[in-house]
Design an enzyme around this catalytic site. Structure first.
Site, PDB file in Angstrom:
ATOM      1  N   GLU A 171       0.797  -1.232   0.000  1.00 23.43           N
ATOM      2  CA  GLU A 171       0.000   0.000   0.000  1.00 23.43           C
ATOM      3  C   GLU A 171       0.829   1.282   0.000  1.00 23.43           C
ATOM      4  O   GLU A 171       0.800   2.048   0.986  1.00 23.43           O
ATOM      5  CB  GLU A 171      -0.957   0.005   1.200  1.00 23.43           C
ATOM      6  CG  GLU A 171      -1.922  -1.167   1.212  1.00 23.43           C
ATOM      7  CD  GLU A 171      -3.048  -0.997   2.224  1.00 23.43           C
ATOM      8  OE1 GLU A 171      -3.069   0.004   2.970  1.00 23.43           O
ATOM      9  OE2 GLU A 171      -3.944  -1.859   2.253  1.00 23.43           O
ATOM     10  N   GLU A 381      -5.157  -8.861   1.283  1.00 25.54           N
ATOM     11  CA  GLU A 381      -5.803  -8.475   2.547  1.00 25.54           C
ATOM     12  C   GLU A 381      -7.286  -8.278   2.305  1.00 25.54           C
ATOM     13  O   GLU A 381      -7.693  -7.631   1.333  1.00 25.54           O
ATOM     14  CB  GLU A 381      -5.278  -7.140   3.101  1.00 25.54           C
ATOM     15  CG  GLU A 381      -3.939  -7.213   3.774  1.00 25.54           C
ATOM     16  CD  GLU A 381      -3.501  -5.858   4.349  1.00 25.54           C
ATOM     17  OE1 GLU A 381      -4.373  -5.038   4.737  1.00 25.54           O
ATOM     18  OE2 GLU A 381      -2.289  -5.637   4.385  1.00 25.54           O
TER      19      GLU A 381
HETATM   20  C1  GBH Z   1      -4.512  -2.005   5.514  1.00 26.50           C
HETATM   21  O1  GBH Z   1      -4.650  -0.651   5.316  1.00 26.50           O
HETATM   22  C2  GBH Z   1      -3.120  -2.238   6.026  1.00 26.50           C
HETATM   23  O2  GBH Z   1      -2.286  -2.815   5.041  1.00 26.50           O
HETATM   24  C3  GBH Z   1      -3.052  -3.019   7.299  1.00 26.50           C
HETATM   25  O3  GBH Z   1      -1.788  -2.882   7.869  1.00 26.50           O
HETATM   26  C4  GBH Z   1      -4.176  -2.561   8.209  1.00 26.50           C
HETATM   27  O4  GBH Z   1      -4.062  -3.123   9.479  1.00 26.50           O
HETATM   28  C5  GBH Z   1      -5.465  -2.953   7.570  1.00 26.50           C
HETATM   29  O5  GBH Z   1      -5.570  -2.457   6.277  1.00 26.50           O
HETATM   30  C6  GBH Z   1      -6.706  -2.536   8.341  1.00 26.50           C
HETATM   31  O6  GBH Z   1      -6.821  -1.149   8.417  1.00 26.50           O
HETATM   32  O7  GBH Z   1      -9.774   7.311   5.264  1.00 26.50           O
HETATM   33  O8  GBH Z   1      -8.531   8.721   3.786  1.00 26.50           O
HETATM   34  O9  GBH Z   1      -7.457   6.832   4.847  1.00 26.50           O
HETATM   35  C7  GBH Z   1      -5.884  -0.192   4.857  1.00 26.50           C
HETATM   36  C8  GBH Z   1      -5.844   1.305   4.896  1.00 26.50           C
HETATM   37  C9  GBH Z   1      -7.923   2.381   5.209  1.00 26.50           C
HETATM   38  C10 GBH Z   1      -6.475   3.039   3.453  1.00 26.50           C
HETATM   39  C11 GBH Z   1      -9.027   3.167   4.590  1.00 26.50           C
HETATM   40  C12 GBH Z   1      -7.553   3.838   2.876  1.00 26.50           C
HETATM   41  C13 GBH Z   1      -9.575   5.037   3.302  1.00 26.50           C
HETATM   42  C14 GBH Z   1      -9.154   6.400   2.903  1.00 26.50           C
HETATM   43  N1  GBH Z   1      -6.981   1.932   4.224  1.00 26.50           N
HETATM   44  N2  GBH Z   1      -8.493   4.267   3.886  1.00 26.50           N
HETATM   45  S1  GBH Z   1      -8.714   7.382   4.282  1.00 26.50           S
END
Ligand code: GBH
Length: 475
Positions: A171, A381
């Site tokens: 990511e 994931e």
């Molecule tokens: C993943 O990230 C990770 O790889 C992992 O480490 C983590 O534990 C898992 O998911 C659960 O969260 O609200 O503007 O950030 C996911 C991260 C979360 C990124 C939601 C995008 C939406 C846009 N994502 N996010 S914002």
């Protein structure tokens, strides 16, 4: 009512891989053991106000000391593959010199997995940059990409004989935009131009590593993992909403997929971000390196969102900022875009449960990118946080999580029926763990971790998932 509407069971191919995923800083602990030096997440989590309750990964699940128990648990659950990440500052504490004791931990983990019949699936970078490299400018500094290439060689030298599945980055959107523009993630910087520089240097580091590893070892299965959200206009008849969905699709999804598969940044995203890009960031040859052919695209998927370009009103704005706990908007150049709720059930993260989006996304990735490139898709994931309840008998009946996984596996199967070449699924996560800025308050595990005793207890979802892994059938 669920039972009455549930269609008949679906069966996955025998060769389909069933796994679970974790990341180093989220599970390992052992923060100062064996010569490990701090990463940006150690520094960030120890900075007052950055994480929920001041939580840190100092101990986490203590996987560093309990990995044999965790591998035995995966074996009991019948999982085929384990996706873990390496702590760069454990292996190269000063960013340059190799620490044999740090490498030994991963070597022992890999041996333990292989002895248990579990494929080790290595991720080189899941957000925990050595602090010394951040002090030199972090991902905003081009040199970090070359340091990443050297790190790839060090890992391959030590583990390449036994690890054949290789993911460079997890990511990069989060590492760049949550880390350097929004500040919700380490290193907590809030400079849009740094985020764009970080994004480019992350991709460059990926390209350098893939190029180098391919030279060393043509048979290695190489790839990266991107996070995707299926963005749709809240009102398809509204030009502003259509534009909003195009914008985040551009800066979040296509921003990384286009360079990897087509060797260019999306023209519309560049236009949206005009004036924010640092001068002379992209050097001659960078885009060729970044688009070095890969074998695998990892897909991390949690939700699909409706977007609007209109002022969403206070309720929606509050919901949107709660996702990142405030800070400047990570969607640089498209700050006016906000999300609108579908009105569906939400997980404890406030993310709506919308499995149909996973089907649509996988089919789209297959059509737009991976089929032509001959690249296999893996869902690296997928999973959900819920406020689990421990029953009097010690069990955890996490029916919502089980149902989330079941419905997403059905959607994944539909994508395969529509032609998408998906070869495996990793549930996030094996264990409850350190959920970044949310600390230990959010639990994603199919296995519960009692943070007092560090005892592991498989939840109902784990028992169910073990059945899926054994039979290939999703009921
Ligand atoms: C993943 O990230 C990770 O790889 C992992 O480490 C983590 O534990 C898992 O998911 C659960 O969260 O609200 O503007 O950030 C996911 C991260 C979360 C990124 C939601 C995008 C939406 C846009 N994502 N996010 S914002």
């Amino acid at each position: 009512s669920e039972a009455a509407t549930t269609p008949s069971a679906v069966t996955f191919p025998k060769s389909f891989l069933w796994g679970s995923a974790t990341a180093a800083y989220q599970v390992e602990g052992g923060h100062a053991a064996g010569g490990r030096a701090p990463s940006i997440w150690d520094t960030f989590s120890k900075t007052p106000g950055k994480t929920h309750g001041g939580d840190t990964g100092d101990v986490a699940c203590d996987h560093y000391h309990r990995f044999r128990e965790d591998v035995a648990l995966m074996k009991r659950l019948g999982l085929n593959v384990y996706r873990f990440s390496v702590s760069w500052s454990r292996v190269m504490p000063d960013g340059v010199t190799v620490n044999p004791e740090g490498l030994r931990f991963y070597s022992d983990l890999v041996d333990e997995l292989l002895n248990a019949g579990i494929i080790p699936w290595l991720t080189q970078y899941h957000w925990d940059l050595p602090q010394v490299l951040e002090d030199a400018g972090g991902w905003a500094n081009r040199e970090t990409a070359y340091a990443f290439e050297n790190y790839a060689v060090v890992l391959h030298e030590a583990l390449g004989d036994r690890v054949r599945q290789w993911t460079t980055l997890n990511e990069p959107w989060c590492a760049a935009f949550l880390g350097y523009a929004n500040g919700h993630h380490a290193p907590g910087r809030t400079e849009p131009s740094f985020a764009l520089a970080a994004a480019h240097h992350l991709l460059l580091g990926h390209g350098l590593a893939v190029h180098r590893l391919r030279e060393r070892d043509p048979e290695l299965e190489l790839g990266l993992t991107l996070n995707f959200t299926d963005y749709r206009p809240a009102d398809p008849a509204s030009a502003g909403d259509v534009d909003a969905a195009r914008r985040l699709d551009g800066s979040f999804n296509r921003f990384f997929a286009e360079p990897i598969f087509h060797g260019t940044y999306p023209a519309d995203a560049l236009e949206d971000q005009a004036g924010l890009w640092p001068d002379d960031l992209i050097h001659a040859g960078d885009m060729e390196l970044i688009s070095t052919p890969i074998d695998v695209l990892g897909v991390n998927f949690y939700t699909g969102e409706l977007l609007t370009g209109a002022d969403p009103g206070e309720a929606s704005a509050a919901a949107a900022s709660a996702r990142t706990e405030g800070g400047p908007n990570p969607n640089v150049g498209s700050e006016h875009v906000s999300s609108v709720r579908r009105g569906l059930p939400q997980t404890a993260m406030g993310w709506e449960v919308y499995p149909q989006a996973l089907r649509d996304l996988l089919v789209r990735l297959h059509t737009d990118y991976t089929a032509e490139a001959g690249v296999a898709l893996y869902v690296t994931e997928n999973g959900a946080a819920y406020d689990d309840v421990v029953e009097a008998d010690g069990s955890v009946q996490d029916t919502q999580r089980l149902d989330y996984i079941r419905r997403h596996l059905r959607a994944l199967h539909e994508a395969m029926e529509a032609g998408a070449d998906v070869r495996g699924y990793f549930v996030w996560s094996l264990l409850d763990n350190f959920e970044w800025a949310f600390g230990y308050a959010k639990r994603f595990g199919i296995v519960r971790v009692d943070y007092q005793t560090l005892e592991r207890t498989p939840k109902a979802s784990a028992h169910w998932f073990a059945g899926v892994a054994r039979t290939g059938v999703v009921d």
